[in-house]
Design a protein around this motif. Structure first.
Motif: not given
Length: 844
Positions: A233-240, A298, A301
């Motif tokens: 779960n990467d919050e910087k690039h907003n992807f799971k 997201d 994106n």
């Protein structure tokens, strides 16, 4: 100079067909669009039926929300959708469809029919479409909630495209691939795929399943057991990220890659290249993994409107996201790449397809594939002569029982074997002469048996003495004619001859040799040597002291050449009658267990308990293992516990003790009450044997069990109480003084390991349930089989390797009915297959 052509507006029909050809390229593309519509309709069950790979018929049925009746008129027009209203909605898209082109495109290149029913409607509606227009008003029909879309004659009006799709098999495989991938990603939805007119399904997953379970169902256990799960779960690039990838234990010839971005099945050349680079470090060259990756990015994106078929997408920060995925996967793989797991094959053939079955299924089998005309390939040519090469010739055999002995073959033995192989004709002549000598011996024995029976009928003691002397003289005269030192002597024991001859043949054989010790003298010496202590000779009995443990073997050669044909036929009828009359069942020839009794007569067994135990063996045997063992070629002994055999084109390692124990158990059942007798000239005290047995670790004696002397006494009393039954049925004779006088002969020329007798006596008293008849007989047979399965590797009287190969495995090949659990407990393991090895060396 010619004028340029005039620009005209294309006809709407031409425009629609061109656009349809971009969206619907083949049946798999049409099915992908239809499946996504089902998922948008909240369906929980999707059923797909195809014909000719989807070109003739493609039908998909779901149990979703359905289509309103008012929308049926425009549902197949271009750019009509319920999922998008304005262009800004593309940036927050949560559905699969958004352009409203799928059904319109299909209706322009195929004959489309839609049957649908909503939850509020009382009945279903059916409509047909052509070129995006409704042919006729909706008609009422019966139907369940949901939608059924039928696509027939795909590309019927685009002949060029239809000719390009010539292989129905290839198109069906593409359709199956799409269904399989969506079934893995959507485990909560049940999928099924079948061909039209067939009952069996090619793809089927249950409702409310899991991804791992669906992978096991669709791709096999080989993939499922090697899966690694990765969550990121990467919050910087907003992807799971959720991934299931195989570890380095698994490899395949081609890459299987399932990629879903925002739950849409797509392709990504960059992600695929990343996986190939990552696994190049962990897998051999030209091999690939199995990977499932699901990305949730997201929607702002992601650009999903890149390709007409929507199989490609573009998203922001693509390079950075792929790099983070690579790091996460590499960390997981590096943690497990230090060890490799290898799975051995313990299951043997699942299906036994015989020639008779092939003839029924394939009428032209004989004409197309006959053994006379079939040319054997190199990988099918195997060694069929067991005397050509043995494992011993390569010094591979390891005898754990004699670690101090030299493992290399003696040169004189090699010379002897070479001479024997060269003199094949001489050996055959010697065998014929030995067979003739054996037949003469049988004649003498039969004559003596007849005279013994006459002794029983004589009342005059003087006449009885005369007949006794005649029998003894006959045996002594015959022994003088033989070159070896073997002689036959009639036993004159305390028990009457009549009692013994009622159950077994009692011409006792005493083995004497001037160069080596007597076999009989070894019996007690070996027992005390193994367990400790010293023999206790009886006082005032010089004859007993000289022959303290002579073993007199009652023997007979049942089924020799001198038996008449009428007698053998009577025996066969008698065996068949026992089972037919008392168990009311037929015993097929392939299940018939050979009798190994050395007696020249056979008693009928009418005990229901024994017949039931036999039936249990026959009902629970493994046909595949039986086929392997019946065609075995003995390769060599690894040690006393394991041996190598060849069957067909496969090499197996066998647990010899398990096989031999089961063999003797079945012999105990099928020769019940018909055993020969190994008779000790000096009885063995039960009390002393029980004391020796209690000293062993296997006995598990503790102080809480009581004194050893008391336990040994109770063992003696119990066996004395059961002595008559054991003598009658099992040839285990215990006299009134508490001495063991005999054991049964289960297999001709095979003797049990004397060192195991103390524990055997102890277990007879403690492990046998004497209260239930069937259980009692089964326990005694099992305990006796355990005793006889212990191969004596330190015997000075016979070569244990020769006994294992020519006596034990010969009987296993001939009669053993292996139980089903042998296929799972590593009793028989496949080590190599000739065809597989051929493929390996072919590459070299």
């Amino acid at each position: 100079m010619s004028l340029p052509p005039k620009i005209r507006k294309l006809d709407e029909v031409v425009v629609n067909r061109i656009a349809a050809g971009e969206v619907i390229q083949r049946p798999a593309n049409a099915l992908k669009e239809l499946i996504e519509n089902c998922l948008d309709a909240k369906a929980t069950n999707i059923q797909i039926t195809v014909k000719e790979g989807g070109m003739k018929l493609l039908q998909i049925q779901d149990n979703g929300t359905g289509i309103r009746k008012d929308d049926m008129e425009i549902v197949c027009e271009r750019f009509t959708t319920s999922k998008l209203e304005k262009i800004e909605d593309l940036q927050a898209l949560t559905t699969y469809g958004f352009r409203g082109e799928a059904l319109a495109s299909i209706s322009h290149v195929a004959q489309l029919t839609i049957t649908t029913k909503t939850m509020e409607e009382k009945c279903a509606y059916k409509c047909s479409y052509c070129d995006g227009a409704l042919k006729a008003p909706p008609t009422y029909c019966a139907g369940n909630q949901g939608t059924t879309i039928t696509v027939e004659n795909l590309f019927y009006n685009v002949p060029t495209r239809r000719k390009a799709l010539t292989s129905a098999t290839e198109e069906f495989s593409r359709v199956a691939e799409v269904v399989t991938k969506y079934a893995v990603h959507n485990p909560s939805i049940g999928f099924s795929l079948k061909k039209h007119g067939e009952t069996n399904t090619h793809v089927k997953t249950p409702h409310s399943s899991t991804k791992a379970n669906n992978i096991r169902l669709l791709y096999g256990n080989q993939v499922a057991r090697e899966l690694l799960e990765i969550e990121l779960n990467d919050e910087k690039h907003n992807f799971k990220l959720h991934a299931l990838i195989t570890n380095p234990n698994y490899s395949n010839k081609r890459l299987v890659f399932l990629l879903f971005i925002n739950h849409r099945l797509v392709d990504s050349s960059m992600l695929k290249k990343m996986l190939e680079d990552l696994y190049s470090v962990h897998l051999p060259k030209k091999t690939h993994p199995w990977c499932y990756i699901s990305l949730e990015i997201d929607p702002h994106n992601v650009d999903v409107n890149v390709h007409p078929t929507k199989h490609e997408v573009r998203f922001l920060h693509e390079d950075s996201i792929i790099e983070k995925i690579k790091i996460a996967l590499d960390e997981k793989l590096s943690g497990v790449s230090g060890t490799r797991t290898f799975y051995m094959k313990s299951k043997l053939p699942n299906v036994d397809v015989t020639k008779d079955v092939l003839k029924e299924v394939l009428p032209d089998y004989d004409s197309q594939r006959t053994e006379k005309t079939k040319k054997p390939y190199a990988h099918e040519m195997i060694r069929t002569n067991s005397s050509d090469q043995k494992l011993d010739k390569f010094n591979f055999s390891i005898n754990s029982g004699s670690k101090n002995k030299n493992l290399s073959m003696d040169k004189s033995k090699e010379t002897e074997e070479a001479q024997i192989e060269k003199q094949g004709e001489k050996e055959r002549e010697k065998r014929k002469e030995s067979e003739n000598t054996e037949s003469d011996r049988n004649i003498v024995e039969i004559q003596n048996i007849q005279k013994i029976q006459e002794i029983q009928e004589i009342q005059d003691p003087q006449d009885e003495t005369i007949l006794r002397s005649e029998v003894s003289n006959n045996l002594e005269d015959y022994a003088m004619q033989e070159d070896n030192s073997t002689c036959f002597m009639l036993s004159d024991s305390d028990e009457s001859i009549a009692d013994v001859t009622k159950t077994n043949k009692t011409v006792d054989m005493e083995l004497e040799s001037s160069d080596s010790s007597l076999i009989a003298n070894k019996a007690l010496e070996r027992i005390y040597k193994h367990w400790g202590g010293a023999p206790k000779p009886k006082e005032n009995d010089e004859s007993v002291k000289k022959n303290s443990s002579d073993i007199e073997k009652s023997c007979d050669n049942d089924g020799k050449e001198n038996e008449t044909e009428e007698k053998s036929e009577d025996k066969q009828k008698q065996k068949e009658t026992i089972v037919k009359d008392d168990c009311n069942r037929e015993k097929s020839s392939d299940l018939e267990f050979k009798s190994y009794s050395v007696n020249d007569f056979r008693r009928e067994v009418k005990l229901k308990s024994i017949l039931m135990l036999r039936k249990k063996v026959e009902d629970n045997y493994h046909a595949g293992l039986r086929e392997i063992l019946s065609n075995l070629i003995f390769v060599g002994c690894i040690d006393e516990g394991f041996s190598l055999i060849q069957s067909g084109i496969n090499l197996y390692i066998c647990n010899t003790q398990n096989l031999v124990e089961e063999l003797f158990y079945e012999i105990m059942l099928y020769d019940f009450a018909n055993y020969g007798v190994i008779k000790f000239s000096e009885p063995l005290p039960i009390y002393d044997l029980a004391m020796l047995g209690l000293e062993t670790k296997d006995a598990g004696w503790t102080e809480e069990d009581g004194k050893k002397e008391d336990l040994a006494k109770s063992v003696e009393e119990l066996l004395l109480e059961k002595a008559d039954m054991m003598k009658e049925y099992f040839s285990i004779v215990i006299d009134k003084k508490g001495n063991l006088k005999s054991l049964p002969i289960l297999l001709d020329q095979y003797y049990p390991n004397e060192a195991g007798i103390p524990l055997f006596i102890l277990r007879l008293a403690t492990e046998v349930d004497w209260n239930v008849e069937q259980t009692c007989f089964q326990n005694i047979c099992r305990e006796t089989a355990k005793l006889y399965s212990q191969i004596d590797t330190e015997s000075d009287t016979y070569d244990w390797k020769h006994v294992t190969e020519h006596i034990l495995y010969s009987a296993i090949k001939e009669s053993l009915l292996p139980p089903n659990h042998f296929a799972h407990d590593s009793t028989l393991l496949q080590l190599a297959s000739l065809s597989d090895l051929y493929k390996v060396f072919e590459r070299c």
